[in-house]
Enzyme design. Sequence first.
Site, PDB file in Angstrom:
ATOM      1  N   ARG A  46     -34.449   0.223 -26.649  1.00  0.00           N
ATOM      2  CA  ARG A  46     -34.883   0.232 -28.053  1.00  0.00           C
ATOM      3  C   ARG A  46     -36.228  -0.480 -28.108  1.00  0.00           C
ATOM      4  O   ARG A  46     -36.701  -1.037 -27.132  1.00  0.00           O
ATOM      5  CB  ARG A  46     -33.830  -0.353 -29.012  1.00  0.00           C
ATOM      6  N   GLY A  47     -36.826  -0.457 -29.309  1.00  0.00           N
ATOM      7  CA  GLY A  47     -38.195  -0.969 -29.444  1.00  0.00           C
ATOM      8  C   GLY A  47     -39.135   0.219 -29.291  1.00  0.00           C
ATOM      9  O   GLY A  47     -39.040   0.969 -28.310  1.00  0.00           O
ATOM     10  N   ALA A  48     -40.035   0.402 -30.269  1.00  0.00           N
ATOM     11  CA  ALA A  48     -40.789   1.654 -30.344  1.00  0.00           C
ATOM     12  C   ALA A  48     -41.528   2.038 -29.053  1.00  0.00           C
ATOM     13  O   ALA A  48     -41.337   3.156 -28.542  1.00  0.00           O
ATOM     14  CB  ALA A  48     -41.750   1.594 -31.531  1.00  0.00           C
ATOM     15  N   ARG A  81     -33.987   9.172 -32.641  1.00  0.00           N
ATOM     16  CA  ARG A  81     -34.297   8.132 -33.636  1.00  0.00           C
ATOM     17  C   ARG A  81     -35.554   8.567 -34.391  1.00  0.00           C
ATOM     18  O   ARG A  81     -36.569   8.873 -33.767  1.00  0.00           O
ATOM     19  CB  ARG A  81     -34.494   6.769 -32.940  1.00  0.00           C
ATOM     20  N   GLN A 179     -31.269  -8.411 -32.595  1.00  0.00           N
ATOM     21  CA  GLN A 179     -32.314  -8.291 -31.559  1.00  0.00           C
ATOM     22  C   GLN A 179     -33.077  -9.609 -31.384  1.00  0.00           C
ATOM     23  O   GLN A 179     -33.623  -9.875 -30.311  1.00  0.00           O
ATOM     24  CB  GLN A 179     -33.305  -7.179 -31.923  1.00  0.00           C
ATOM     25  N   ASP A 220     -42.904  -0.051 -35.842  1.00  0.00           N
ATOM     26  CA  ASP A 220     -42.353   1.215 -35.347  1.00  0.00           C
ATOM     27  C   ASP A 220     -43.239   2.400 -35.699  1.00  0.00           C
ATOM     28  O   ASP A 220     -43.208   3.425 -35.037  1.00  0.00           O
ATOM     29  CB  ASP A 220     -40.942   1.428 -35.882  1.00  0.00           C
ATOM     30  N   ASN A 230     -41.152  -1.424 -39.848  1.00  0.00           N
ATOM     31  CA  ASN A 230     -40.634  -2.294 -38.784  1.00  0.00           C
ATOM     32  C   ASN A 230     -39.199  -2.663 -39.169  1.00  0.00           C
ATOM     33  O   ASN A 230     -38.710  -2.304 -40.252  1.00  0.00           O
ATOM     34  CB  ASN A 230     -41.513  -3.535 -38.607  1.00  0.00           C
ATOM     35  N   LYS A 231     -38.550  -3.379 -38.294  1.00  0.00           N
ATOM     36  CA  LYS A 231     -37.138  -3.726 -38.468  1.00  0.00           C
ATOM     37  C   LYS A 231     -36.848  -4.220 -39.882  1.00  0.00           C
ATOM     38  O   LYS A 231     -37.606  -5.002 -40.448  1.00  0.00           O
ATOM     39  CB  LYS A 231     -36.761  -4.786 -37.423  1.00  0.00           C
TER      40      LYS A 231
END
Length: 337
Positions: A46-48, A81, A179, A220, A230-231
């Site tokens: 995960r993580g763009a 995603r 995270q 992201d 973003n998150k």
Amino acid sequence: MTVRALWYDRHTLHLIDQRRLPAHLIVRHLRTVQGTAEAIRTMVVRGAPAIGVAAAYGMALASRQRGMTPTRAAVLLRATRPTAYDLFVGIEVVRNAWTRGDDPEAAALAYCARVVGECRKIGEAGAPLFRQANKVLTHCNAGALATVEWGTALAPIRVARDRGVRLFVWVDETRPLLQGSRLTAWELDQERIPHAVIADNAAGYYLHNGDVDAVIVGADRVARNGDFANKIGTYEKAVLAHENGVPFYVAAPWSTFDVGRKDGTTIPVEERAEAEVLDLGTQRIAPKRSHARNPAFDITPAKYVTGFVTPVGVMRPAELTRFLLRHRARLAAPARP
Ligand code: MRU
């Protein structure tokens, strides 16, 4: 220890299973595009930027699978995603190489090297933002795990530390998948960078008390006017930083910039399963009959951003827009998700 989220050799993609950290350091070995798509969807990776690189390698794996075509492989990976723009860039870079008849594995390796190089440059560009003994707040995980190496938000912190600047990092735990407490704290601990995990709802307290000198997060997807996804929870941190006069920085490689998108209003926001909110691990924490909503990201308006930390330097939103328009042809990915 140098953290590396994923690597590729002997026609195999190796991924640290980020769902199991920090308790277990388990590496998954994938040889198919279907397996790669599943790993992205279930957040093994995960993580763009890391998602983008994994997808690029997924395309490379697909090119070795009987009956797989560039289009079929791209469709599988795109469905995983929706928010991280890097996913679509990674897919397109390798799809184009494959369609042209170039070596897809070489294209994926080159793409990975490009992302890692840009993150290193983000570190160098962003390190001077921090002064000795600064306290820096970050949200989610925008470290090496999220980008293959270095990180985006964590890269300037790493480079500043390497240059002798002592920093302290406030780590938002980042509900619902944690995270921050599981991954960012793990990375900082590996490197002995002083930090404390705080509950997400404690950030305002520290910002208001003057205990935060700067906020830095990853992204992201960044629209051309500087609005960014973003998150979930990033937006409220940005508003609180603004209210308290604390600079707010967003660090990202070029693969995160959606140059063709005018602003943040149309960025697709992923909604994930209710269970991620209603359960903590395997334990149900809400009443059986309760439902939940679970947007994985929010959109922060550009007006709250002090500066974008990019591979070529730190830019205010207006400068970023001018830069993106000037370099549009080179930066615009052939992706149109
Ligand atoms: O749902 P995740 O864990 O993939 O979300 C990750 C983030 O929101 C990160 O902050 C973002 O991808 C930047 S990573 C350098």
